[in-house]
Design an enzyme around this catalytic site. Structure first.
Site, PDB file in Angstrom:
ATOM      1  N   HIS A 250       0.848  -1.194   0.000  1.00  0.00           N
ATOM      2  CA  HIS A 250       0.000   0.000   0.000  1.00  0.00           C
ATOM      3  C   HIS A 250       0.880   1.240   0.000  1.00  0.00           C
ATOM      4  CE1 HIS A 250      -3.160   2.840   1.210  1.00  0.00           C
ATOM      5  NE2 HIS A 250      -3.968   1.952   0.668  1.00  0.00           N
ATOM      6  N   GLU A 308      -7.867  -5.016  -0.633  1.00  0.00           N
ATOM      7  CA  GLU A 308      -8.320  -5.850  -1.748  1.00  0.00           C
ATOM      8  C   GLU A 308      -8.180  -7.339  -1.459  1.00  0.00           C
ATOM      9  OE1 GLU A 308      -9.784  -4.155  -3.700  1.00  0.00           O
ATOM     10  OE2 GLU A 308      -8.695  -2.530  -4.645  1.00  0.00           O
TER      11      GLU A 308
END
Ligand code: COA
Length: 364
Positions: A250, A308
């Site tokens: 991320h 996700e």
């Protein structure tokens, strides 16, 4: 001499003051308008979180009913505008969502958060229905937004446990700091353009695999791995081939994305209700293997599961086809996009960064 620094990914650059959400990447904390995501997700209706983002306070009683009615009306009005015959030509759900949303105009009333949030749900569901060989289903304004979305998408009366899983997901992704699609929406809004244009730009940004396009590939990865015992070897081979592990890493988080834990919990609840897909154990094994392999490859850059990763497994257990994952992300995030459009408009300031010219000198 030009002493400016080029920030090619704008890492760490603050482009707005916002009251909407805070992403603390060091501690792995997400606060949405004064509420930790762990307290909202699973306990709060999507309508309430949408109202929180749009008004600054969690709506209750009549105020909550008003958001519910506005969203239901948004779905109904969007369905009236739907050109269903055009949907089959789109192989990709985000292309369909972008095209269907782009037909709306402020003149037709699509300049409010509730109308636009209703529209994105209707168009995402309509495309999924058409793709599955069915016809788009008209909204049922009596249902909650999450329940109606699931019913329009699957064509079946929505099971309460599955609706709860989906609602947890929609709430979890409703807003997340200055992510790429939110930034895209704010840039468009900052020019004084209309909200439909801002949302269409955001849909385009969300589509990319580095942003909202990852959950389908996460499920593909789990399918390819198949067994927890094969996880480590598979991950090693992917990294050796120079490919990225979807659902890992991320830009902001230096620890595990807090939303991963929230969605993992929702999945565990579905499993307890006997409704899960048996993939939770595999997902956990793959996450462990990926985290270990990435730690070995990038010892100085913690790369852990992002939202996700468990989105893929949760939405699959909820009964969604993987092709509908990214459009469903949009159906949740649109609440945040709309709130950011309102906030950006209130500043009245054009977003217009600079670039450094590195091309040839002008010809003499
Ligand atoms: N798999 C393998 N390697 C990864 C990786 C992943 N998931 N995520 C980051 N890396 C690598 C990068 O390639 C980079 O290596 P390099 O220096 O050799 O090029 C290094 O780790 C540092 O990357 P970083 O600067 O932290 O990445 P970023 O901030 O540019 O990218 C993402 C963030 C999300 C785009 C990235 O982690 C990624 O592509 N993840 C997979 C896609 C995904 O899950 N997206 C959903 C995001 S919510």
């Amino acid at each position: 001499m030009d002493t400016t620094v080029t920030m090619s990914g704008l890492d760490g650059v603050v482009v707005a003051d916002t009251r909407l959400s805070e992403v603390d990447g060091e501690r792995g904390r997400l606060v949405v308008a004064g509420h930790d995501i762990e307290r909202l997700a699973g306990a709060t209706a999507f309508e309430a979180v949408a109202g929180l983002l749009w008004s600054g306070a969690l709506p209750q009683g009549e105020a909550l009913e008003a958001v519910r009615r506005a969203l239901a009306e948004g779905r109904v009005r969007a369905f009236e505008q739907l050109q269903a015959a055009e949907l089959p030509r789109f192989a990709d759900g985000m292309d369909a969502l972008r095209a269907a949303t782009a037909r709306l105009t402020a003149e037709d009333g699509f300049d409010t958060p509730a109308r636009l949030t209703g529209a994105v749900a209707v168009y995402a569901a309509a495309w999924a229905r058409v793709r599955a060989g069915g016809r788009p289903l008209a909204p049922d304004p009596q249902l909650s937004h999450a329940a109606d979305y699931l019913r329009m998408l699957t064509g079946e009366p929505a099971d309460p446990a599955r609706v709860a899983g989906l609602e947890t997901y929609l709430v979890t992704v409703a807003d997340h700091g200055m992510n790429a699609s939110t930034f895209a929406a704010r840039v468009v809004a900052s020019t004084g353009s209309d909200a439909v244009s801002a949302i269409v730009a955001a849909i385009g940004a969300l589509k990319g695999p580095l942003h909202g396009g990852a959950p389908g590939p996460v499920l593909d990865m789990l399918d390819a791995i198949g067994e927890p015992t094969r996880a480590a070897q598979w991950i090693e081979a992917e990294l050796a081939a120079g490919r990225r592990i979807m659902g890992m890493g991320h830009r902001i988080y230096r620890v595990r994305d807090p939303r991963a834990a929230v969605l993992e919990g929702a999945l565990a609840r579905l499993e307890q209700a006997g409704l899960a897909n048996g993939r939770l154990a595999l997902a956990r094994a793959v996450e462990r293997a990926a985290e270990g392999a990435l730690r070995a490859k990038y010892p100085d850059r913690p790369l852990a599961a992002n939202v996700e990763f468990y989105t893929a497994v949760l939405l699959d257990a909820v009964g969604l086809d993987r092709a509908a994952f990214s459009p469903t992300f949009a159906a949740g995030r649109v609440a945040g996009w709309c709130a950011h459009v309102l906030e950006q408009r209130a500043t009245g300031r054009l977003i217009r960064p600079a670039s450094r010219y590195v091309g040839p000198a002008p010809h003499a």
